[in-house]
Design an enzyme around this catalytic site. Structure first.
Site, PDB file in Angstrom:
ATOM      1  N   SER B 231       0.856  -1.184   0.023  1.00 25.66           N
ATOM      2  CA  SER B 231      -0.054   0.070  -0.171  1.00 25.66           C
ATOM      3  C   SER B 231       0.882   1.311   0.102  1.00 25.66           C
ATOM      4  O   SER B 231       2.121   1.262   0.226  1.00 25.66           O
ATOM      5  CB  SER B 231      -0.897  -0.177   1.397  1.00 25.66           C
ATOM      6  OG  SER B 231      -1.405   1.362   1.655  1.00 25.66           O
ATOM      7  N   TYR B 244      -2.163  -0.441  10.835  1.00 26.06           N
ATOM      8  CA  TYR B 244      -2.122  -0.801   9.344  1.00 26.06           C
ATOM      9  C   TYR B 244      -0.782  -0.340   8.489  1.00 26.06           C
ATOM     10  O   TYR B 244      -0.406  -1.107   7.768  1.00 26.06           O
ATOM     11  CB  TYR B 244      -3.569  -0.182   8.223  1.00 26.06           C
ATOM     12  CG  TYR B 244      -3.573  -0.431   7.061  1.00 26.06           C
ATOM     13  CD1 TYR B 244      -4.189  -1.561   6.606  1.00 26.06           C
ATOM     14  CD2 TYR B 244      -3.036   0.723   5.916  1.00 26.06           C
ATOM     15  CE1 TYR B 244      -4.018  -1.910   5.177  1.00 26.06           C
ATOM     16  CE2 TYR B 244      -3.225   0.302   4.876  1.00 26.06           C
ATOM     17  CZ  TYR B 244      -3.887  -0.881   4.335  1.00 26.06           C
ATOM     18  OH  TYR B 244      -3.743  -0.930   2.952  1.00 26.06           O
TER      19      TYR B 244
END
Lengths: 433, 433
Positions: B231, B244
């Site tokens: 990501s 995250y």
């Protein structure tokens, strides 16, 4: 309204072909003079842009001011006298040395480690220091200035209990130094699942558990400092360090995200430390460096001195040695393949434990370097004098979360910590840096 | 001998002041002509340097050759026909779309997901495709071309069992796509410990478990491809994404370390994908983008098209959109504070779930932007048409390793996946990119 919409959007980018037939018929007409409404909206838009650009300029100047001031007055460091400092993994290596530094500056040091023997030794060293500097700093104090606990930082419950005990005794923590870490250096295929979990528990999950305990009070007081000892492996790839590198990348990522989440005007400081190669931290991984003048294996005390200064200067990201910082920044512009090739030519790497026949990409260079090592003498092994050579700080000693037989289950880690020297090397040892 | 030693070292860096008095007395004497031995050693040293520099030059040219060829012939993509492709988190979002892409190219697709309903749907979609293209690719084949399993990738045992089943049925995996991930977006103080563990189990530990299963065969065959869907939060800090972001940083770190560890001449390819903002992946986190022409929220199909191409081109690190790649590279040269300020002015961020009053640094800008949002219309909410707006791919739905009541224990995650559309959007939907 359709036209106004379009005219608004065009200032942001290319016009969007509208699907409605009414606008396409409009655009094919002769250009009509814009209405007052449109002009006003455009002016408003321009005004908004000017506002935003000036705000950006001011913000950037404000941001620049800090580093510029620091460059002009580099000696400006914060005072840690009587501050409550918690250091995890304080039983050996970097943690022990930092605890001593903090104690020397008059801080109240709380030492956590999984190894009772070594953390006690650190506490004893600090008591000596405290006694000798007692009259300088704490004239009137009869209060306790240091404390130690046996804590497995990878275990949330143990962290919560020790944190409660700490708060009862000393109040809020001013500086949290998340230093505990383990650095198993093994090829991926040799890594046991238990070991991978252990690495993550100690190296990254522990940060969540401790920050969860101490950040709320910091936010309430709007002061405090969280230090994370990451690693060079947290900002670049290293062979034989898949799990370790991943966990240290996670530390860097965690601190970056936390930094973005903290309030713009928050007085809470975050420092992430990424050192490349420190010797004498108690973990026996041989490190080789090809150009010691460029990328030295730093002796522990020298490294701790630099790191401690960076903490007092409240630097956000401290990459050390400086040469590595610049090499890393430079390489980050290149594609991964090229950066990897250039880095490999610099040949700064670790020799994994228990790996008799080197494998992988590193091997390619190993063959040549082994031939040259006799002539150049740049292969440092941990049995060499004072090049005790571990790639990492990496203190101590951890066990898996799921395992109930804590201390008995980690013979290797307790071996590691017991192999660390009980007494710190004398300050007069002569290193050239 | 002392002198020889010194002369050797001086070529590497500044001369080291020797502590022995004999050498200092030597240096104070008149310069004596160097012995033949010294000259020979120096020549040998120079020869070694020339060797090393030419080797570096050759290596760099070899490294440059690849990207240059790729730039000249960008259409060069690998053939995945009849390759065994395993995709985790294939029940929705990016995983489903990629599975379909692979199936369309004639690959044998194995779909893993924790959600039985959605992974079955993907399998049905693929069967349709397989039937329609059957005569193009697989004239003679009566063999199975797709298969699905319910696998919790965070659970090593489940991964091992499913891997064994897979190998029995299809043989070795050619392409492993580690795509499954969860993206809870919450302020740090709201993050539950269980959630943190879950994020790490699905987002990073799963990579270890799958790579452990399939890398050995790839090494034996000296071919294969491992894809990690990381990501943008894996290469930069994002507010509300502490856990995250840390886990995604770990993914990037893991892939970098694995890359360094693989043999120089290994034919195993690694691809790490770092997308910034894809909408329509099934997780309901609103994303706002201030300059859609600079940093767009990409619709799912567009993003998957780019990512799939990058996989076929075997790129090492694929950052998308391209503008983000260059902005990120540029910002990585700046100090963290400045980079953070500039990035915040670009104002690409997520609005955390369940956060009614925005806090933290993001708030500072939120106040201004909320005022402007009506005029500019750049705040995209997930209820807008096709800007389903999640910051992340993030498919699936995972439960904690330590929890035995798997499916019942994660109502939120099953909600997420059930809210994803059962049918993929038609290819004709008109986005401008």
């Amino acid at each position: 309204m359709q036209m106004i919409d379009n005219s608004l959007r065009t200032t942001n980018g290319p016009p969007i072909p509208s699907s409605s037939s009414s606008s396409s018929s409009l655009s094919s007409q002769q250009p009509t003079p814009p209405s007052i409404m449109t002009i006003l909206l455009r002016l408003y838009k321009i005004f908004l842009w000017i506002t935003q650009i000036s705000r950006l300029t001011i913000l950037l100047m404000k941001t620049l001011a800090g580093p510029l001031c620091a460059a002009i007055r580099p000696g400006r460091k914060k005072n840690v006298e009587n501050k409550v400092v918690l250091i995890t993994g304080a039983g050996s290596g970097l943690g022990r040395e930092m605890a001593i530094k903090f104690a020397e500056c008059g801080a109240i040091t709380i030492l956590w480690d999984i190894n009772e023997t070594t953390v006690k030794q650190t506490a004893e060293m600090i008591e000596e220091i405290v006694n000798s500097i007692h009259y300088h700093y704490h004239h009137n104090s009869s209060k306790q200035l240091t404390s130690w606990s046996v804590v497995d930082v990878g275990d949330e419950n143990q962290v919560a209990q020790a944190a409660q005990k700490l708060r009862n005794q000393f109040g809020d923590v001013d500086i949290l130094v998340n230093n505990a870490g383990i650095a198993p250096c093994e090829p991926f295929k040799n890594l046991k699942s238990e070991k991978i979990r252990e690495i993550f528990d100690v190296n990254i999950m522990a940060h969540f558990w401790t920050v969860k305990q101490f950040l709320p009070a910091m936010e309430k007081n709007n002061s405090g400092h969280i230090v994370a000892i990451a690693s060079s492996a947290g900002i670049m790839g290293s062979p034989y360090f898949t799990a370790y590198g991943a966990s240290k990348h996670a530390v860097v990522g965690f601190m970056k995200c936390l930094y973005e989440e903290l309030d713009e005007n928050s007085q809470i400081r975050l420092t992430t430390v990424c050192p490349l190669g420190i010797s004498g931290t108690g973990i026996d991984i041989p490190t080789k460096t090809r150009f010691p003048w460029l990328l030295p294996v730093m002796p522990l005390e020298y490294a701790v001195g630099l790191i401690f200064d960076a903490i007092l200067r409240e630097e956000e990201l401290f990459v050390v040695p400086k040469t590595f910082k610049w090499i890393h920044r430079l390489l980050s512009i290149f594609p991964q393949k090229m950066a990897s090739t250039i880095w490999k030519c610099l040949d700064y790497s670790v020799v994994p434990t228990g790996l008799y026949a080197p494998i992988g990409r590193a091997h390619y260079h190993d063959r040549i370097y082994r031939k040259l090592s006799l002539a150049n003498g740049y292969v440092h092994h941990n049995n060499h004098h004072h090049h005790g050579s571990t790639h990492q700080h990496g203190q101590t000693n951890q066990i898996n979360n799921n395992n109930n037989h804590h201390h008995s289950s980690s013979p290797s880690s307790s071996n590691l910590s017991s192999s660390s020297p009980p007494h710190r090397p004398s300050r007069s040892s002569s290193f050239r840096y």
